[in-house]
Design a protein around this motif. Structure first.
Motif, PDB file in Angstrom:
ATOM      1  N   LEU A 222       1.033  -1.357   0.081  1.00  0.00           N
ATOM      2  CA  LEU A 222       0.683   0.239   0.456  1.00  0.00           C
ATOM      3  C   LEU A 222       1.079   1.234  -0.005  1.00  0.00           C
ATOM      4  O   LEU A 222       1.851   1.826   1.185  1.00  0.00           O
ATOM      5  CB  LEU A 222      -1.306   0.437   0.719  1.00  0.00           C
ATOM      6  CG  LEU A 222      -2.385  -0.613   1.352  1.00  0.00           C
ATOM      7  CD1 LEU A 222      -2.684  -1.436   2.354  1.00  0.00           C
ATOM      8  CD2 LEU A 222      -2.900  -0.650   0.292  1.00  0.00           C
ATOM      9  N   GLN A 223       0.562   2.319  -1.038  1.00  0.00           N
ATOM     10  CA  GLN A 223       1.397   3.060  -0.757  1.00  0.00           C
ATOM     11  C   GLN A 223       0.964   4.600  -0.234  1.00  0.00           C
ATOM     12  O   GLN A 223      -0.009   5.198  -0.112  1.00  0.00           O
ATOM     13  CB  GLN A 223       1.336   4.410  -2.589  1.00  0.00           C
ATOM     14  CG  GLN A 223       2.061   2.441  -3.748  1.00  0.00           C
ATOM     15  CD  GLN A 223       2.949   2.023  -2.956  1.00  0.00           C
ATOM     16  OE1 GLN A 223       3.796   3.163  -3.232  1.00  0.00           O
ATOM     17  NE2 GLN A 223       3.670   1.372  -2.586  1.00  0.00           N
ATOM     18  N   ALA A 224       1.409   4.531   1.027  1.00  0.00           N
ATOM     19  CA  ALA A 224       1.409   5.824   1.582  1.00  0.00           C
ATOM     20  C   ALA A 224       1.993   7.679   0.835  1.00  0.00           C
ATOM     21  O   ALA A 224       3.210   7.297   0.041  1.00  0.00           O
ATOM     22  CB  ALA A 224       2.210   6.096   2.398  1.00  0.00           C
ATOM     23  N   PRO A 225       1.923   8.650   1.080  1.00  0.00           N
ATOM     24  CA  PRO A 225       1.034   9.044   2.283  1.00  0.00           C
ATOM     25  C   PRO A 225      -0.806   8.537   2.281  1.00  0.00           C
ATOM     26  O   PRO A 225      -0.912   8.697   0.551  1.00  0.00           O
ATOM     27  CB  PRO A 225       0.819  10.068   2.182  1.00  0.00           C
ATOM     28  CG  PRO A 225       1.582  11.462   1.224  1.00  0.00           C
ATOM     29  CD  PRO A 225       2.051   9.965   0.654  1.00  0.00           C
ATOM     30  N   PHE A 226      -1.085   8.380   3.090  1.00  0.00           N
ATOM     31  CA  PHE A 226      -2.672   8.104   3.039  1.00  0.00           C
ATOM     32  C   PHE A 226      -3.886   8.907   3.571  1.00  0.00           C
ATOM     33  O   PHE A 226      -2.910   9.758   4.545  1.00  0.00           O
ATOM     34  CB  PHE A 226      -2.933   7.017   4.173  1.00  0.00           C
ATOM     35  CG  PHE A 226      -1.571   5.817   3.691  1.00  0.00           C
ATOM     36  CD1 PHE A 226      -2.207   4.612   2.738  1.00  0.00           C
ATOM     37  CD2 PHE A 226      -1.082   5.108   4.785  1.00  0.00           C
ATOM     38  CE1 PHE A 226      -1.458   3.915   2.395  1.00  0.00           C
ATOM     39  CE2 PHE A 226      -0.571   4.362   4.414  1.00  0.00           C
ATOM     40  CZ  PHE A 226      -0.718   3.255   3.848  1.00  0.00           C
ATOM     41  N   SER A 227      -4.518   9.495   2.835  1.00  0.00           N
ATOM     42  CA  SER A 227      -5.772  10.437   2.884  1.00  0.00           C
ATOM     43  C   SER A 227      -6.927   9.312   4.028  1.00  0.00           C
ATOM     44  O   SER A 227      -6.554   8.083   3.515  1.00  0.00           O
ATOM     45  CB  SER A 227      -6.045  10.696   2.822  1.00  0.00           C
ATOM     46  OG  SER A 227      -5.368  11.847   1.737  1.00  0.00           O
ATOM     47  N   PHE A 228      -7.999  10.309   4.871  1.00  0.00           N
ATOM     48  CA  PHE A 228      -8.337   9.589   5.416  1.00  0.00           C
ATOM     49  C   PHE A 228     -10.172  10.040   5.462  1.00  0.00           C
ATOM     50  O   PHE A 228     -10.134  11.286   5.177  1.00  0.00           O
ATOM     51  CB  PHE A 228      -8.241   9.021   6.850  1.00  0.00           C
ATOM     52  CG  PHE A 228      -7.130   7.346   7.115  1.00  0.00           C
ATOM     53  CD1 PHE A 228      -7.716   6.966   6.377  1.00  0.00           C
ATOM     54  CD2 PHE A 228      -5.485   8.459   7.569  1.00  0.00           C
ATOM     55  CE1 PHE A 228      -6.598   5.373   6.387  1.00  0.00           C
ATOM     56  CE2 PHE A 228      -5.213   7.364   7.717  1.00  0.00           C
ATOM     57  CZ  PHE A 228      -5.171   5.626   7.556  1.00  0.00           C
ATOM     58  N   ARG A 229     -10.460   9.277   5.295  1.00  0.00           N
ATOM     59  CA  ARG A 229     -12.424   9.825   5.034  1.00  0.00           C
ATOM     60  C   ARG A 229     -12.871   9.484   6.279  1.00  0.00           C
ATOM     61  O   ARG A 229     -13.415   7.893   5.958  1.00  0.00           O
ATOM     62  CB  ARG A 229     -12.930  10.099   4.080  1.00  0.00           C
ATOM     63  CG  ARG A 229     -14.466  11.102   3.740  1.00  0.00           C
ATOM     64  CD  ARG A 229     -14.798  10.590   2.675  1.00  0.00           C
ATOM     65  NE  ARG A 229     -15.239   9.757   1.958  1.00  0.00           N
ATOM     66  CZ  ARG A 229     -15.252   9.514   0.355  1.00  0.00           C
ATOM     67  NH1 ARG A 229     -15.803  10.888  -0.463  1.00  0.00           N
ATOM     68  NH2 ARG A 229     -15.964   8.489   0.055  1.00  0.00           N
ATOM     69  N   LEU A 230     -13.336  10.118   7.672  1.00  0.00           N
ATOM     70  CA  LEU A 230     -13.925   9.448   8.737  1.00  0.00           C
ATOM     71  C   LEU A 230     -15.868  10.031   8.627  1.00  0.00           C
ATOM     72  O   LEU A 230     -16.474  11.015   8.293  1.00  0.00           O
ATOM     73  CB  LEU A 230     -13.554   9.848   9.800  1.00  0.00           C
ATOM     74  CG  LEU A 230     -11.875   9.570   9.676  1.00  0.00           C
ATOM     75  CD1 LEU A 230     -11.710  10.575  11.290  1.00  0.00           C
ATOM     76  CD2 LEU A 230     -11.702   8.822   9.226  1.00  0.00           C
ATOM     77  N   THR A 231     -16.911   9.085   8.585  1.00  0.00           N
ATOM     78  CA  THR A 231     -18.406   9.255   9.131  1.00  0.00           C
ATOM     79  C   THR A 231     -18.442   8.888  10.337  1.00  0.00           C
ATOM     80  O   THR A 231     -18.488   7.916  10.818  1.00  0.00           O
ATOM     81  CB  THR A 231     -19.288   8.756   7.885  1.00  0.00           C
ATOM     82  OG1 THR A 231     -18.124   9.161   6.044  1.00  0.00           O
ATOM     83  CG2 THR A 231     -20.128   8.930   8.058  1.00  0.00           C
ATOM     84  N   SER A 232     -18.820   9.771  11.067  1.00  0.00           N
ATOM     85  CA  SER A 232     -20.415   9.480  12.304  1.00  0.00           C
ATOM     86  C   SER A 232     -20.973   8.935  12.205  1.00  0.00           C
ATOM     87  O   SER A 232     -21.275   8.662  11.325  1.00  0.00           O
ATOM     88  CB  SER A 232     -19.557  11.061  13.048  1.00  0.00           C
ATOM     89  OG  SER A 232     -20.599  11.890  12.559  1.00  0.00           O
ATOM     90  N   GLY A 233     -21.240   8.274  13.747  1.00  0.00           N
ATOM     91  CA  GLY A 233     -22.589   7.973  13.625  1.00  0.00           C
ATOM     92  C   GLY A 233     -23.718   8.662  13.228  1.00  0.00           C
ATOM     93  O   GLY A 233     -24.480   7.710  12.874  1.00  0.00           O
ATOM     94  N   ASN A 234     -23.480  10.142  13.210  1.00  0.00           N
ATOM     95  CA  ASN A 234     -24.296  10.800  13.186  1.00  0.00           C
ATOM     96  C   ASN A 234     -24.620  11.328  11.626  1.00  0.00           C
ATOM     97  O   ASN A 234     -25.081  12.466  10.926  1.00  0.00           O
ATOM     98  CB  ASN A 234     -24.751  11.874  13.806  1.00  0.00           C
ATOM     99  CG  ASN A 234     -26.345  12.277  13.211  1.00  0.00           C
ATOM    100  OD1 ASN A 234     -26.828  11.684  13.630  1.00  0.00           O
ATOM    101  ND2 ASN A 234     -26.045  13.846  13.924  1.00  0.00           N
ATOM    102  N   GLY A 235     -23.209  11.200  10.718  1.00  0.00           N
ATOM    103  CA  GLY A 235     -23.515  10.914   8.951  1.00  0.00           C
ATOM    104  C   GLY A 235     -22.651  12.340   8.869  1.00  0.00           C
ATOM    105  O   GLY A 235     -22.708  12.869   7.990  1.00  0.00           O
ATOM    106  N   LYS A 236     -21.558  12.936   9.919  1.00  0.00           N
ATOM    107  CA  LYS A 236     -20.701  14.376   9.440  1.00  0.00           C
ATOM    108  C   LYS A 236     -19.313  13.821   9.029  1.00  0.00           C
ATOM    109  O   LYS A 236     -18.875  12.492   9.463  1.00  0.00           O
ATOM    110  CB  LYS A 236     -20.662  14.812  10.942  1.00  0.00           C
ATOM    111  CG  LYS A 236     -21.992  15.607  11.155  1.00  0.00           C
ATOM    112  CD  LYS A 236     -21.804  16.558  12.559  1.00  0.00           C
ATOM    113  CE  LYS A 236     -22.823  17.238  13.187  1.00  0.00           C
ATOM    114  NZ  LYS A 236     -23.077  16.587  14.506  1.00  0.00           N
TER     115      LYS A 236
END
Length: 262
Positions: A222-236
């Motif tokens: 897997l190729q870094a750097p890694f970006s992340f997308r987080l979705t909260s329990g309420n959809g944010k």
């Protein structure tokens, strides 16, 4: 009375923060039960089923934590959620609320009868009148009122702690200190180069608790750097680009400069 039970077992360059709000759940005071475990002035879980380990005793958790029954722990999806808890019925109760974070699971039958918090000794005692913490801790099961509230970490940013077993073919990390909803419904990752072209978000799977992971699907590193997308329990949704840098190390925490609004 202390519960007796077994316990279960990020950033170089940052990108865009975006918040997509879904209809907020309505919250209000509800009734439940509470016990405590661990030392009278301890952090209860000594880590717990969410995987926060010794962080539960450190700022910003500061031992104000609880193990939740299944309706609160939610098979790990409740990790990081914050609640106000207070008691009134016992003479030792102050009637003032304390704010705690779900960091562990309580699998005991007592915890499954209704919404139940098995709190650290520190958090349980904090509900008492001054000088009456020990008296309150001797009552056994305590009737309480609780309310879901936003998590507020006073400037702390989302942290991505790489798992000790993570390697170029297996990305795994603990996500903690999410403000606002506190919990996570999903985590997605984008490998290096994705921000320069078309974004390609790959879903990560919840390994256990607050630990999320993904295997290489191509047999290549897997190729870094890694970006992340987080979705909260309420959809944010929170997006940070190039979070974990190239040359990252297993076991190291990478703290971002962004967080959900509290």
């Amino acid at each position: 009375m202390a519960g007796s039970r077994g316990k279960l077992f990020l950033l170089a360059a940052l990108g865009v923060l975006s918040i997509l709000s879904l209809p907020a759940a309505t919250h209000g005071w509800a009734s439940g039960g509470a016990t405590w475990y661990g030392g009278p002035s301890g952090d209860g879980s000594e880590g717990g089923a969410c995987g926060y380990k010794s962080d539960v005793g450190q700022d910003p958790f500061s031992s104000m934590i609880a193990a939740g029954g299944e309706s609160l722990f939610k098979k790990g999806k409740g990790c990081g959620a914050c609640y106000r808890v207070k008691c009134k019925e016992n003479p030792a109760c102050s009637g003032n609320h304390v704010t705690i974070v779900i960091t562990d699971s309580c699998p005991d039958a007592q915890c499954q009868k209704r919404a139940h918090f098995d709190m650290s000794g520190t958090a349980f005692g904090a509900m008492a009148k001054p000088g009456m913490a020990d008296q309150l801790r001797n009552v056994g099961v305590l009737n309480i009122e609780f309310d879901r509230v936003p998590c507020k970490y006073h400037g702390k940013k989302v942290s991505f702690k790489m798992d000790a077993g993570a390697n170029p073919f297996y990305l795994a990390m603990l996500v903690e200190y999410e403000a606002g909803d506190g919990d996570l419904a999903s985590v997605e990752v984008m490998e290096a180069g994705g921000t320069k072209g078309h974004a390609k978000w790959e879903p990560m799977r919840q390994s256990w608790g607050a630990l999320w992971c993904m295997d290489s699907k191509t047999g290549k590193p897997l190729q870094a750097p890694f970006s992340f997308r987080l979705t909260s329990g309420n959809g944010k949704v929170l997006v940070a680009n190039n979070v974990v840098p190239a040359g990252w190390n297993a076991g190291k925490a990478y703290q971002s400069k962004v967080n959900f609004p509290a």
